[in-house]
Each structure stands twice: as C-alpha cells, then as structure tokens.
Design a protein around this motif. Structure first.
Motif, PDB file in Angstrom:
ATOM      1  N   THR A 103       0.826  -1.202   0.000  1.00 11.89           N
ATOM      2  CA  THR A 103       0.000   0.000   0.000  1.00 11.89           C
ATOM      3  C   THR A 103       0.864   1.257   0.000  1.00 11.89           C
ATOM      4  O   THR A 103       0.428   2.302  -0.475  1.00 11.89           O
ATOM      5  CB  THR A 103      -0.924   0.022   1.223  1.00 11.89           C
ATOM      6  OG1 THR A 103      -0.136  -0.085   2.422  1.00 11.89           O
ATOM      7  CG2 THR A 103      -1.908  -1.132   1.159  1.00 11.89           C
ATOM      8  N   ASP A 108      -3.905   2.362  -0.642  1.00  6.87           N
ATOM      9  CA  ASP A 108      -4.701   1.293  -0.043  1.00  6.87           C
ATOM     10  C   ASP A 108      -5.841   0.810  -0.933  1.00  6.87           C
ATOM     11  O   ASP A 108      -6.105  -0.393  -1.023  1.00  6.87           O
ATOM     12  CB  ASP A 108      -5.245   1.721   1.324  1.00  6.87           C
ATOM     13  CG  ASP A 108      -5.807   3.131   1.343  1.00  6.87           C
ATOM     14  OD1 ASP A 108      -6.262   3.611   0.282  1.00  6.87           O
ATOM     15  OD2 ASP A 108      -5.806   3.759   2.415  1.00  6.87           O
ATOM     16  N   VAL A 111      -4.783  -1.632  -3.852  1.00  6.34           N
ATOM     17  CA  VAL A 111      -4.400  -2.940  -3.319  1.00  6.34           C
ATOM     18  C   VAL A 111      -5.646  -3.715  -2.885  1.00  6.34           C
ATOM     19  O   VAL A 111      -5.770  -4.914  -3.129  1.00  6.34           O
ATOM     20  CB  VAL A 111      -3.412  -2.785  -2.143  1.00  6.34           C
ATOM     21  CG1 VAL A 111      -3.154  -4.135  -1.473  1.00  6.34           C
ATOM     22  CG2 VAL A 111      -2.091  -2.188  -2.639  1.00  6.34           C
ATOM     23  N   HIS A 263      -6.759   7.303   4.084  1.00  2.00           N
ATOM     24  CA  HIS A 263      -5.481   6.901   3.481  1.00  2.00           C
ATOM     25  C   HIS A 263      -4.288   7.054   4.428  1.00  2.00           C
ATOM     26  O   HIS A 263      -3.142   7.007   3.995  1.00  2.00           O
ATOM     27  CB  HIS A 263      -5.174   7.711   2.203  1.00  2.00           C
ATOM     28  CG  HIS A 263      -6.264   7.680   1.180  1.00  2.00           C
ATOM     29  ND1 HIS A 263      -6.579   6.550   0.465  1.00  2.00           N
ATOM     30  CD2 HIS A 263      -7.110   8.649   0.744  1.00  2.00           C
ATOM     31  CE1 HIS A 263      -7.568   6.824  -0.365  1.00  2.00           C
ATOM     32  NE2 HIS A 263      -7.911   8.079  -0.208  1.00  2.00           N
ATOM     33  N   LYS A 286     -10.120  -1.754   4.180  1.00  3.00           N
ATOM     34  CA  LYS A 286      -9.170  -0.791   3.618  1.00  3.00           C
ATOM     35  C   LYS A 286      -7.976  -0.590   4.549  1.00  3.00           C
ATOM     36  O   LYS A 286      -6.839  -0.434   4.096  1.00  3.00           O
ATOM     37  CB  LYS A 286      -9.896   0.531   3.370  1.00  3.00           C
ATOM     38  CG  LYS A 286      -9.070   1.616   2.707  1.00  3.00           C
ATOM     39  CD  LYS A 286      -9.977   2.805   2.398  1.00  3.00           C
ATOM     40  CE  LYS A 286      -9.194   4.020   1.992  1.00  3.00           C
ATOM     41  NZ  LYS A 286     -10.074   5.163   1.686  1.00  3.00           N
ATOM     42  N   LYS A 290      -3.269  -2.502   4.885  1.00  5.83           N
ATOM     43  CA  LYS A 290      -2.064  -1.802   5.325  1.00  5.83           C
ATOM     44  C   LYS A 290      -1.428  -2.457   6.542  1.00  5.83           C
ATOM     45  O   LYS A 290      -0.295  -2.129   6.906  1.00  5.83           O
ATOM     46  CB  LYS A 290      -2.400  -0.343   5.641  1.00  5.83           C
ATOM     47  CG  LYS A 290      -2.828   0.484   4.447  1.00  5.83           C
ATOM     48  CD  LYS A 290      -3.103   1.925   4.795  1.00  5.83           C
ATOM     49  CE  LYS A 290      -4.423   2.103   5.483  1.00  5.83           C
ATOM     50  NZ  LYS A 290      -4.824   3.523   5.602  1.00  5.83           N
TER      51      LYS A 290
END
Length: 325
Positions: A103, A108, A111, A263, A286, A290
C-alpha cells in the motif's frame, strides 16, 4: 470541525468562500477547455467507465468499483482497473500491481481492489499511462477508473457518480468552504447516480453496504462481529462514523472508537498501542491491507459488499457490456 463547516452547522464556511469561488473558477475553466476541444483528452482503444464523486470524503466509491468488476467478470468480461493511487508513492509510474505490491507503493484502495477481485490494476498520476500499461500486459476489454470524474484528460464512455445518501452535498459549496469538487448540476450529464445509504431520489440507484463476517488478519478465521469481545474500532476512511454505525448495527460491543484520516499510513507500534490486554481490534478492510505485514492475533477486519437495488443496476450492466460488443 471540517464536517461542521461543510454541513453548514458552522458559519466559518463564509470566510472560505473566496477560495471556493477560485476553486470553482479554475475547475470550471478546465472542464470548458476540454469541452471546446482546446485541450484534447486521450481515448483508449477499449471502453472506459469512470466511477467518481462530486464531493470530497468517503462516499462508498471503492465498493462500487469492486461490485462492477465482479459483476462484469461473472458475465465473461475482462475488466481492468486504473487509479491515481492516492496515499502511495511508487519508484516509477505506471505501476502494475502484483501480489507483492504494498500500500506504500500503490495506495490502499488499489491494493484492496486487486486483492478482492483478482482483476489487473494499474496506478499512475497520469491515468492514460495506467490504461496503456494495463493494455500492454493484460487482455483487458473494459477499463474501470477508481475516481477520476474530474480528470478530463482521459476520455470516458460512461460516468457513474456515487453519493453519500446521508450527507449528500452538505452546504453545496466548492472546496474548501464546502465538500463539492463540482456543483450538483453536474449530475445532469452523468450516466448513473448511485446513492449509498439514506434515501435515493427519483432516477438514482439505491445502494447499501452489506457487512459480512469479521475476518482475522492472521488466520483468516471468520466470526460474527457480535461474537468478538471488548472491541476497539479503528477506521481510516473518508467518513469513519459510517463504519462505527455499521458495527453497532451488527451488535458489536465497542469499547473505543478510533477515527483516522483517510489513506493514513499505519505503523505497527501505532496500531498495537490502540488495544489493551483482553481487547480486540476491529478495522475496515481498507485498513487491513495496510496492516497484514505486522498483524496480531487479536486483529480483525469487517469486509462490506455493495448491494444495489431495483432494475437499474442490471440495465447499467447491460449498457456496459454493450460497449464491449
């Protein structure tokens, strides 16, 4: 504070109006240049479908992209996805995603889309370069762009706008006094309007995000959210309260809510510090993409799927398939 300004609850938006007028002037001028042909958009050799929004912040756009990709795959098409890759920084662009792409490189959302759908995904600040990269490596017959409604340098065959049905357009002003990237009148020129939650208006497609079972980041074990003890809920999305409300609707026992910036980059120590002994961390999918590299056994995520109602979704899919045939 920004939510109160954009909703009109705070009069501070009046102080930002001059900047909003400037934003509207510049964005309108750019669109006019392309409309008059003074600037030329690049047209791909395959159909391009833009999924975007008129407002800043999370509207449920990425679940719609995933829904579109999966529905088109079911019907025998080979969709590919392009994105700006916001929140990531690659060594070079365009970047074609692989199973090893992080990411930090791609952002993110790309991915997440890649992992959920298996469709080829490419990111680049210049979206036409991302499309060219896709076509050079994969037999893609239709391209879905995640965001990019205002990126007029890429010609498109269909435009789909996703609206938050609860917040809709706030005070209706351009950034930064309000949440608008373009005024609501722009909806008159798009091909479909999907409304996430709230009450859809005439001609709009109702959508709800349907939560699944919670999934353990380490083991892949699945459990109902209401079976997880002492939850700490973390959400780094455009509108964290939506995730917290979804958990509550699922009967989750939430001890602490942790809203993060959309993000936002996540570090192992930062995330580990959110829970105490005996607590369970629950996050969005999401956020999970990460955190996989440093996940702990008490970390779970809640996937959601877009569910579109009525006859319009099927008609929309038929129109997209017709572009390819």
């Amino acid at each position: 504070m920004i939510a109160r300004i954009w909703s009109g609850e705070s009069l501070l938006w009046l102080l930002l109006l001059p900047l909003s007028w400037l934003y509207g002037l510049v964005s309108g001028a750019i669109r006019l240049l392309y409309h008059l042909g003074l600037k030329r958009a690049w047209r791909a050799p395959v159909p391009v479908v833009v999924v975007g929004n008129l407002t800043a912040g999370g509207n449920g756009k990425t679940p719609v992209v995933i829904w579109l990709v999966e529905e088109l795959q079911k019907r025998g098409l080979r969709p590919g996805v392009v994105s700006r890759g916001y929140g990531g920084k690659a060594a070079k662009y365009p970047l074609l995603l692989t199973a090893e792409t992080t990411t930090a490189e791609a952002g993110d959302e790309p991915v997440l889309i890649y992992q959920r759908t298996g469709a080829p995904v490419a990111v680049s600040p210049v979206r036409s370069d991302a499309v060219k990269a896709l076509l050079s490596e994969h037999p893609v017959d239709i391209v879905i762009t995640d965001d990019g409604l205002q990126h007029y340098a890429l010609a498109r065959d269909k435009e789909i706008v996703v609206i938050d049905g609860v917040r809709r357009f706030g005070n209706g002003w351009w950034l930064p006094a309000g949440p608008m990237r373009e005024r609501a009148s722009r909806l008159k020129s798009v091909d479909a309007v999907i409304v996430n939650g709230g009450q859809a208006m005439s001609g709009e497609i109702p959508m709800h995000l349907h939560p699944g079972m919670a999934i353990n980041l380490l083991t892949g074990e699945r459990k109902a959210v209401d079976q997880l003890p002492a939850l700490v809920a973390m959400a780094g999305i455009g509108h964290p309260p939506r995730f917290f409300a979804t958990l509550a609707q699922c009967g989750a026992r939430i001890e602490k809510q942790v809203p993060l910036a959309d993000h936002q980059a996540l570090m192992a120590g930062q995330v580990e510090a959110l829970t105490a002994s005996g607590q369970t961390l629950i996050m969005t999918e999401k956020d999970a993409v990460k955190c996989r590299a440093f996940a702990k056994e008490n970390w779970w995520y809640l996937p959601v799927d877009a569910e579109l109602s009525g006859e319009q979704p099927e008609q929309l899919l038929k129109e997209l398939i017709a572009l390819v045939q």
